[in-house]
Motif scaffolding. Structure first.
Motif, PDB file in Angstrom:
ATOM      1  N   VAL A 123       0.857  -1.190   0.000  1.00  0.00           N
ATOM      2  CA  VAL A 123       0.000   0.000   0.000  1.00  0.00           C
ATOM      3  C   VAL A 123       0.885   1.229   0.000  1.00  0.00           C
ATOM      4  N   LEU A 124       0.532   2.194  -0.842  1.00  0.00           N
ATOM      5  CA  LEU A 124       1.369   3.383  -0.991  1.00  0.00           C
ATOM      6  C   LEU A 124       0.494   4.624  -1.036  1.00  0.00           C
ATOM      7  N   GLU A 125       0.808   5.583  -0.206  1.00  0.00           N
ATOM      8  CA  GLU A 125       0.057   6.845  -0.232  1.00  0.00           C
ATOM      9  C   GLU A 125       0.315   7.565  -1.555  1.00  0.00           C
ATOM     10  N   PRO A 126      -0.707   8.160  -2.144  1.00  0.00           N
ATOM     11  CA  PRO A 126      -0.541   8.801  -3.454  1.00  0.00           C
ATOM     12  C   PRO A 126       0.290  10.067  -3.375  1.00  0.00           C
ATOM     13  N   GLY A 176       1.037  -0.739 -10.724  1.00  0.00           N
ATOM     14  CA  GLY A 176       0.885  -0.819  -9.273  1.00  0.00           C
ATOM     15  C   GLY A 176      -0.246  -0.003  -8.690  1.00  0.00           C
ATOM     16  N   TYR A 177      -1.060   0.653  -9.513  1.00  0.00           N
ATOM     17  CA  TYR A 177      -2.116   1.522  -8.975  1.00  0.00           C
ATOM     18  C   TYR A 177      -3.050   0.764  -8.037  1.00  0.00           C
ATOM     19  N   GLY A 178      -3.489  -0.439  -8.454  1.00  0.00           N
ATOM     20  CA  GLY A 178      -4.403  -1.206  -7.615  1.00  0.00           C
ATOM     21  C   GLY A 178      -3.759  -1.640  -6.310  1.00  0.00           C
ATOM     22  N   LYS A 179      -2.521  -2.108  -6.375  1.00  0.00           N
ATOM     23  CA  LYS A 179      -1.792  -2.531  -5.177  1.00  0.00           C
ATOM     24  C   LYS A 179      -1.576  -1.362  -4.233  1.00  0.00           C
ATOM     25  N   PHE A 180      -1.271  -0.201  -4.794  1.00  0.00           N
ATOM     26  CA  PHE A 180      -1.019   0.974  -3.966  1.00  0.00           C
ATOM     27  C   PHE A 180      -2.269   1.390  -3.192  1.00  0.00           C
ATOM     28  N   ILE A 181      -3.436   1.235  -3.807  1.00  0.00           N
ATOM     29  CA  ILE A 181      -4.687   1.598  -3.123  1.00  0.00           C
ATOM     30  C   ILE A 181      -4.973   0.637  -1.982  1.00  0.00           C
ATOM     31  N   ASP A 192     -11.992   5.875   5.965  1.00  0.00           N
ATOM     32  CA  ASP A 192     -11.753   7.138   5.265  1.00  0.00           C
ATOM     33  C   ASP A 192     -10.371   7.156   4.624  1.00  0.00           C
ATOM     34  N   SER A 193      -9.419   6.470   5.255  1.00  0.00           N
ATOM     35  CA  SER A 193      -8.057   6.468   4.707  1.00  0.00           C
ATOM     36  C   SER A 193      -8.020   5.732   3.360  1.00  0.00           C
ATOM     37  N   TRP A 194      -8.797   4.629   3.244  1.00  0.00           N
ATOM     38  CA  TRP A 194      -8.831   3.918   1.956  1.00  0.00           C
ATOM     39  C   TRP A 194      -9.441   4.807   0.882  1.00  0.00           C
ATOM     40  N   ALA A 223      -7.609   6.027  -2.457  1.00  0.00           N
ATOM     41  CA  ALA A 223      -8.179   5.694  -3.762  1.00  0.00           C
ATOM     42  C   ALA A 223      -8.369   6.943  -4.611  1.00  0.00           C
ATOM     43  N   ARG A 224      -8.882   8.009  -4.001  1.00  0.00           N
ATOM     44  CA  ARG A 224      -9.070   9.262  -4.760  1.00  0.00           C
ATOM     45  C   ARG A 224      -7.734   9.795  -5.252  1.00  0.00           C
ATOM     46  N   GLY A 225      -6.696   9.643  -4.429  1.00  0.00           N
ATOM     47  CA  GLY A 225      -5.376  10.131  -4.829  1.00  0.00           C
ATOM     48  C   GLY A 225      -4.825   9.370  -6.026  1.00  0.00           C
ATOM     49  N   TRP A 226      -4.963   8.042  -6.033  1.00  0.00           N
ATOM     50  CA  TRP A 226      -4.435   7.252  -7.159  1.00  0.00           C
ATOM     51  C   TRP A 226      -5.325   7.357  -8.395  1.00  0.00           C
ATOM     52  N   ILE A 227      -6.607   7.615  -8.198  1.00  0.00           N
ATOM     53  CA  ILE A 227      -7.471   7.902  -9.348  1.00  0.00           C
ATOM     54  C   ILE A 227      -7.016   9.200 -10.009  1.00  0.00           C
TER      55      ILE A 227
END
Length: 469
Positions: free
Chosen positions: A13-16, A246-251, A258-260, A264-268
């Protein structure tokens, strides 16, 4: 919090990234997509449209490239936030999912014939640049070159991963795009070939050409719209590259926190930057090809077709580059056709591996090493199959027409799936605004019109070929 600390990774998991600049290092899937898009369609079909219609359809080229991105992003938004591939997502659509999957598979198989034609086109272009002796294989120097291209493709696909594919696409498409755009700019210093503001105003005035050969303006407009930007194959393939990036893995796995949702909004947002950024690249290339067709070939009353296609296309480069124009065109043809062949095989190896899983033939979920082995297997199998098709059918007109017909029918089906993902299966926390929804609906309607038109056109051409024996 700065970007470095914001991007701390925990168990995949990676913060955007927060800033636009920090997002740039996570782009790439769109560049691979551009490598597939900027192929024979842009080089030949877009140029032909400019040669026939002049500047009057420039607006359609731009609008067509822009509109299709909404469906592209919507499908990928669903895939990366649900952690599933495109085919898995399509197969889950109630009542019609399995029918869509089967229809896609049939379309996929017909597309292999078209790739046989593309690898043959690369071989023919190379044989013009570096002709093989007539004594070799009864004068089939084009096949020898096609075999060389096939072996090179296999080596690149099996040895390299995402980064290598990304780099090759950037180099091939980027180089020829820069040459072509530079050619358009240089035309401004060549008097009679210069593009004037009045020409651009005409092209962006949302008008239709008064006459285009024997075709009506509306049909020419629909044909132009259908060949540019992302098609059904690209809509299906794009999420695979985003997942591989890696977008899906990062999310991370979906939950109600709320953190998820924030992650998700950040990687979108990164996904949208990637999709719109690639749109700028292939739109720039498409517009450049169109303007060359309108500025040079339309004024010369020449349309690229038949055996004189290469010579006619080379005329676009002659005002600036002189006699070297044909060599530049041949280099460009090799670059974009090889890029299309290379990326298409990379796409197909991933899609077919996933097909085995979707249809329950091989269990790949959660077994990434096994998935990678299947991808490598198909990375060898499909290029060789395409070469074999070209050997037995050196002019695969029927296969190309069949592929075009199936792709046109698949286009509205995939666009419908994008609507279903948005309005029936989206997370309320991630839903876009009304303006986005309106553009998505408009994109769907355009896909339906284009799909019907191309299906009728290709179906008519196919019937003529079959009736003529």
């Amino acid at each position: 919090m700065n970007d470095t600390s914001q991007n701390a990774e925990t168990n995949g998991v990676l913060e955007p990234p927060v800033s636009f600049r920090a997002s740039l290092k996570y782009l790439g899937p769109g560049l691979i997509l551009a490598g597939s898009i900027v192929g024979s369609g842009e080089l030949i079909a877009t140029t032909r449209t400019g040669a026939e219609a002049g500047y009057s359809l420039l607006w359609l080229i731009v609008v067509g490239c822009v509109l299709k991105v909404f469906a592209q992003v919507e499908i990928c938004r669903h895939c990366i936030t649900h952690g599933e591939t495109t085919l898995t997502a399509l197969d889950k659509i109630p009542k019609c999912g399995r029918a869509i999957s089967v229809f896609w598979l049939v379309t996929f198989l017909f597309g292999l014939g078209q790739l046989g034609g593309i690898v043959g086109g690369v071989g023919q272009a190379l044989d013009l640049v570096l002709p093989m002796p007539e004594s070799l294989m009864h004068g089939r120097g084009d096949f020898i070159w096609a075999a060389v291209v096939t072996v090179a493709t296999i080596l690149l696909l099996t040895v390299g991963g995402f980064s290598l594919i990304e780099t090759i696409c950037v180099c091939l498409v980027g180089t020829f795009t820069l040459i072509t755009v530079g050619n358009v700019v240089a035309l401004q210093t060549h008097g009679e070939w210069a593009i004037h503001w009045s020409d651009l105003r005409e092209g962006l005035s949302f008008g239709l050409p008064k006459a285009v050969g024997e075709s009506t303006p509306v049909l020419t407009a629909l044909a132009a719209f259908g060949i540019i930007g992302v098609g059904a194959s690209e809509l299906v393939a794009y999420p695979y590259w985003c997942l591989e990036k890696g977008y899906g893995k990062f999310i991370g796995a979906r939950d109600e926190s709320d953190s998820w949702a924030a992650r998700a909004r950040g990687w979108i947002r990164v996904l949208q930057i990637d999709a719109w950024g690639s749109m700028v690249v292939y739109t720039l290339s498409t517009v450049a090809f169109y303007l060359l067709g309108a500025a040079v070939l339309h004024r010369l009353s020449e349309v690229p077709e038949g055996l004189d296609m290469i010579r006619t296309l080379a005329n676009m480069y002659e005002p600036v580059f002189g006699k070297a124009g044909e060599s530049i065109l041949l280099f460009g043809a090799v670059a974009v056709l090889f890029s299309t062949f290379f990326v298409s095989n990379a796409n197909k190896s991933r899609l077919m591996s996933d097909t085995l899983d979707v249809f329950g033939l091989v269990q790949l979920k959660g077994n990434d090493p096994l998935r990678q082995r299947w991808i490598k297997f198909f990375s060898v199998f499909f290029p060789l199959l395409c070469l074999t098709i070209y050997w037995f059918i050196p002019k695969p007109v029927l296969l190309v027409l069949l592929s075009g017909l199936m792709q046109s029918l698949l286009l509205p089906v995939v666009a419908f799936a994008a609507l279903w993902f948005r309005f029936r299966h989206s997370d309320a926390r991630l839903r876009p605004g009304r303006a986005w929804d309106a553009m998505l609906l408009l994109s769907f309607l355009c896909f339906v019109v284009i799909g019907i038109y191309i299906a009728v056109t290709k179906g008519g051409q196919l019937w003529e070929k079959l009736a003529g024996g």
